[in-house]
Design an enzyme around this catalytic site. Sequence first.
Site, PDB file in Angstrom:
ATOM      1  N   LYS A  22       0.841  -1.211   0.000  1.00  0.00           N
ATOM      2  CA  LYS A  22       0.000   0.000   0.000  1.00  0.00           C
ATOM      3  C   LYS A  22       0.867   1.249   0.000  1.00  0.00           C
ATOM      4  O   LYS A  22       0.644   2.177  -0.779  1.00  0.00           O
ATOM      5  CB  LYS A  22      -0.895  -0.006   1.248  1.00  0.00           C
ATOM      6  CG  LYS A  22      -1.593   1.315   1.507  1.00  0.00           C
ATOM      7  CD  LYS A  22      -2.443   1.282   2.758  1.00  0.00           C
ATOM      8  CE  LYS A  22      -1.712   1.633   4.027  1.00  0.00           C
ATOM      9  NZ  LYS A  22      -1.443   3.055   4.231  1.00  0.00           N
ATOM     10  N   ASN A  23       1.874   1.274   0.883  1.00  0.00           N
ATOM     11  CA  ASN A  23       2.668   2.496   1.037  1.00  0.00           C
ATOM     12  C   ASN A  23       3.630   2.743  -0.119  1.00  0.00           C
ATOM     13  O   ASN A  23       4.227   3.811  -0.208  1.00  0.00           O
ATOM     14  CB  ASN A  23       3.438   2.481   2.363  1.00  0.00           C
ATOM     15  CG  ASN A  23       2.525   2.735   3.543  1.00  0.00           C
ATOM     16  OD1 ASN A  23       1.344   3.061   3.362  1.00  0.00           O
ATOM     17  ND2 ASN A  23       3.051   2.587   4.754  1.00  0.00           N
ATOM     18  N   ARG A  97      -4.507  10.487   4.901  1.00  0.00           N
ATOM     19  CA  ARG A  97      -3.456  11.481   5.020  1.00  0.00           C
ATOM     20  C   ARG A  97      -2.460  11.434   3.856  1.00  0.00           C
ATOM     21  O   ARG A  97      -1.877  12.441   3.491  1.00  0.00           O
ATOM     22  CB  ARG A  97      -2.740  11.208   6.353  1.00  0.00           C
ATOM     23  CG  ARG A  97      -1.994  12.354   6.859  1.00  0.00           C
ATOM     24  CD  ARG A  97      -1.359  12.017   8.168  1.00  0.00           C
ATOM     25  NE  ARG A  97      -0.487  13.111   8.532  1.00  0.00           N
ATOM     26  CZ  ARG A  97       0.714  13.287   8.033  1.00  0.00           C
ATOM     27  NH1 ARG A  97       1.206  12.415   7.183  1.00  0.00           N
ATOM     28  NH2 ARG A  97       1.431  14.323   8.391  1.00  0.00           N
ATOM     29  N   CYS A 121      -5.426  13.211  13.755  1.00  0.00           N
ATOM     30  CA  CYS A 121      -5.348  11.837  13.257  1.00  0.00           C
ATOM     31  C   CYS A 121      -5.256  10.941  14.475  1.00  0.00           C
ATOM     32  O   CYS A 121      -4.738  11.347  15.512  1.00  0.00           O
ATOM     33  CB  CYS A 121      -4.119  11.736  12.366  1.00  0.00           C
ATOM     34  SG  CYS A 121      -3.370  10.139  12.270  1.00  0.00           S
ATOM     35  N   ARG A 126       0.709  14.444  13.665  1.00  0.00           N
ATOM     36  CA  ARG A 126       1.253  14.228  12.319  1.00  0.00           C
ATOM     37  C   ARG A 126       1.252  15.483  11.453  1.00  0.00           C
ATOM     38  O   ARG A 126       0.483  15.607  10.500  1.00  0.00           O
ATOM     39  CB  ARG A 126       0.505  13.091  11.616  1.00  0.00           C
ATOM     40  CG  ARG A 126       0.685  11.782  12.334  1.00  0.00           C
ATOM     41  CD  ARG A 126       0.011  10.631  11.644  1.00  0.00           C
ATOM     42  NE  ARG A 126       0.798  10.090  10.566  1.00  0.00           N
ATOM     43  CZ  ARG A 126       0.476   8.968   9.923  1.00  0.00           C
ATOM     44  NH1 ARG A 126      -0.590   8.297  10.248  1.00  0.00           N
ATOM     45  NH2 ARG A 126       1.229   8.520   8.941  1.00  0.00           N
ATOM     46  N   ASP A 129       4.753  20.077   8.198  1.00  0.00           N
ATOM     47  CA  ASP A 129       5.710  21.180   8.071  1.00  0.00           C
ATOM     48  C   ASP A 129       6.960  20.786   7.265  1.00  0.00           C
ATOM     49  O   ASP A 129       7.515  21.607   6.528  1.00  0.00           O
ATOM     50  CB  ASP A 129       6.123  21.680   9.468  1.00  0.00           C
ATOM     51  CG  ASP A 129       6.663  20.546  10.348  1.00  0.00           C
ATOM     52  OD1 ASP A 129       6.015  19.477  10.401  1.00  0.00           O
ATOM     53  OD2 ASP A 129       7.725  20.708  10.968  1.00  0.00           O
ATOM     54  N   ASP A 310       4.815   0.480  11.854  1.00  0.00           N
ATOM     55  CA  ASP A 310       3.597  -0.147  11.329  1.00  0.00           C
ATOM     56  C   ASP A 310       3.472  -1.620  11.728  1.00  0.00           C
ATOM     57  O   ASP A 310       2.477  -2.269  11.384  1.00  0.00           O
ATOM     58  CB  ASP A 310       3.544  -0.019   9.794  1.00  0.00           C
ATOM     59  CG  ASP A 310       3.192   1.404   9.361  1.00  0.00           C
ATOM     60  OD1 ASP A 310       2.826   2.216  10.223  1.00  0.00           O
ATOM     61  OD2 ASP A 310       3.295   1.695   8.148  1.00  0.00           O
ATOM     62  N   ILE A 332       8.324   6.817  16.779  1.00  0.00           N
ATOM     63  CA  ILE A 332       7.962   7.558  15.561  1.00  0.00           C
ATOM     64  C   ILE A 332       6.711   8.417  15.786  1.00  0.00           C
ATOM     65  O   ILE A 332       6.695   9.599  15.431  1.00  0.00           O
ATOM     66  CB  ILE A 332       7.715   6.600  14.365  1.00  0.00           C
ATOM     67  CG1 ILE A 332       8.880   5.625  14.186  1.00  0.00           C
ATOM     68  CG2 ILE A 332       7.453   7.386  13.078  1.00  0.00           C
ATOM     69  CD1 ILE A 332      10.162   6.202  13.675  1.00  0.00           C
ATOM     70  N   ARG A 402      -8.632  -0.550   4.631  1.00  0.00           N
ATOM     71  CA  ARG A 402      -7.753   0.487   4.073  1.00  0.00           C
ATOM     72  C   ARG A 402      -6.408  -0.116   3.667  1.00  0.00           C
ATOM     73  O   ARG A 402      -5.773   0.369   2.746  1.00  0.00           O
ATOM     74  CB  ARG A 402      -7.496   1.577   5.118  1.00  0.00           C
ATOM     75  CG  ARG A 402      -8.656   2.518   5.337  1.00  0.00           C
ATOM     76  CD  ARG A 402      -8.214   3.658   6.210  1.00  0.00           C
ATOM     77  NE  ARG A 402      -6.933   4.152   5.749  1.00  0.00           N
ATOM     78  CZ  ARG A 402      -5.993   4.701   6.522  1.00  0.00           C
ATOM     79  NH1 ARG A 402      -6.210   4.854   7.797  1.00  0.00           N
ATOM     80  NH2 ARG A 402      -4.862   5.111   6.009  1.00  0.00           N
TER      81      ARG A 402
END
Length: 425
Positions: A22-23, A97, A121, A126, A129, A310, A332, A402
Amino acid sequence: MDSIRIKGGNPLKGKIHISGAKNAALPLLTACLLTDEPLALGNVPNLADIVTMSRLLEQLGVDIGSDGIGPEGRVRTLKAGKLCGIVAPYDLVRKMRASILVLGPLLARAGEAKVSLPGGCAIGSRPVDLHIGALQKLGAEINLDNGYIHARAPQGLRGGDITFPTVTVTGTENAMMAATLAKGETKIINAAREPEVIDLAHCLVAMGASIEGIGSDRIVITGKDKLHAARHDVVPDRIEAGTFAMAAAITNGEVELIGAKLEHLNSVSIILAEAGIDMTETSQGLRVRRMNELNGTDVMTEPYPGFPTDLQAQMMALMCVANGASMITETIFENRFMHVPELRRMGANITVHNSSALVRGVPMLTGAEVMATDLRASVSLALAGLAARGETVLNRIYHLDRGYERLEEKLAACGADIERVAAAA
Ligand code: UD1
């Protein structure tokens, strides 16, 4: 709303085909915005997030070819012949996102982009910037108007030096895509080294981009006037593979993960070995099985090649039934322990102190009705359910859809007693 019902206790046994990541697929889809020629992507997973991204791209004027099945699985052809919009609206960005990934390519190609700020979120604030700062280094003028990032580069972007103070995966991807069409040379220092970033870089090179240092934390891109058509296959999903590895471990089963790559799971295999689980390469992927008793093992999440955030929730589910204690530290994201109260409802013994969770193993979890809160938290509850005594009902499973393709089918094919229950009309 649909739910998933699991009766725990069956060891997983069999082969599981690992889908495209997915990523990796999300940034690869947005890369089509960089050229007016077609981009054909193979091995695209069939997931709710991919549908959301496709919808966003269609709103921007991208034609998405109907699925064909090639030798590497599902192929999608995307053609951004003429863009008809520059806006990523709040509705879609709020849902996902990763919509921020259109910012860099749109700005580079169209000279302007408006992307909604993602807002809150479930796993922390998250911010974006670092994405904004990187594009400013490439000469973009950026204003924040009415909840939108409005980026402009009427004369086009120019190369620049970008140093990320924190490793950011999608920030690196946005900067890299934007730089492929900027005038001159861009250096990205402290770039993310995740396999998904590398996959995107290879696709961009196939589209004609010039990128050096792929896979390192120092990437140098020489901008081109135009990119062109390409064909690329999405890398296998290391997070899905890690999730099924832990599912095999928690049920004391043995699975072969077809297509999984050990080189992408080194830190995970080291931690799992300490916990008593063996991961061995096979001709088709990876075989996972428990060698010893399951032992409590400390874990700290880190950017790649460290242990992935993850997989933190899934690892915690596994440690809930290990011998002894395990300290799990999340470095993270703040607030990424949403699964803890639900795991506790299944009998887990977990205490959270700031960014660390102390998990004291219990002999057995018990089934319960639980609520999914985010993608990885929800799959950790499914894993706990596979090992628990009795029945677990997992609600709000749209989070699972998702990021996991046919999760219940893949698990059921290996002997799990799991089914999707459709909501009463
Ligand atoms: C990506 C992954 C997500 C994974 C995460 C970390 C995708 C689509 N999503 O998310 O699944 O959990 O990497 O591996 O690939 N940060 C800032 N400012 C920014 C950007 C990030 O402060 O502008 C911070 C974040 O809050 C976080 C850290 O940097 O603390 C890393 O986040 P980042 O790598 O950017 O995560 P994503 O790219 O959003």
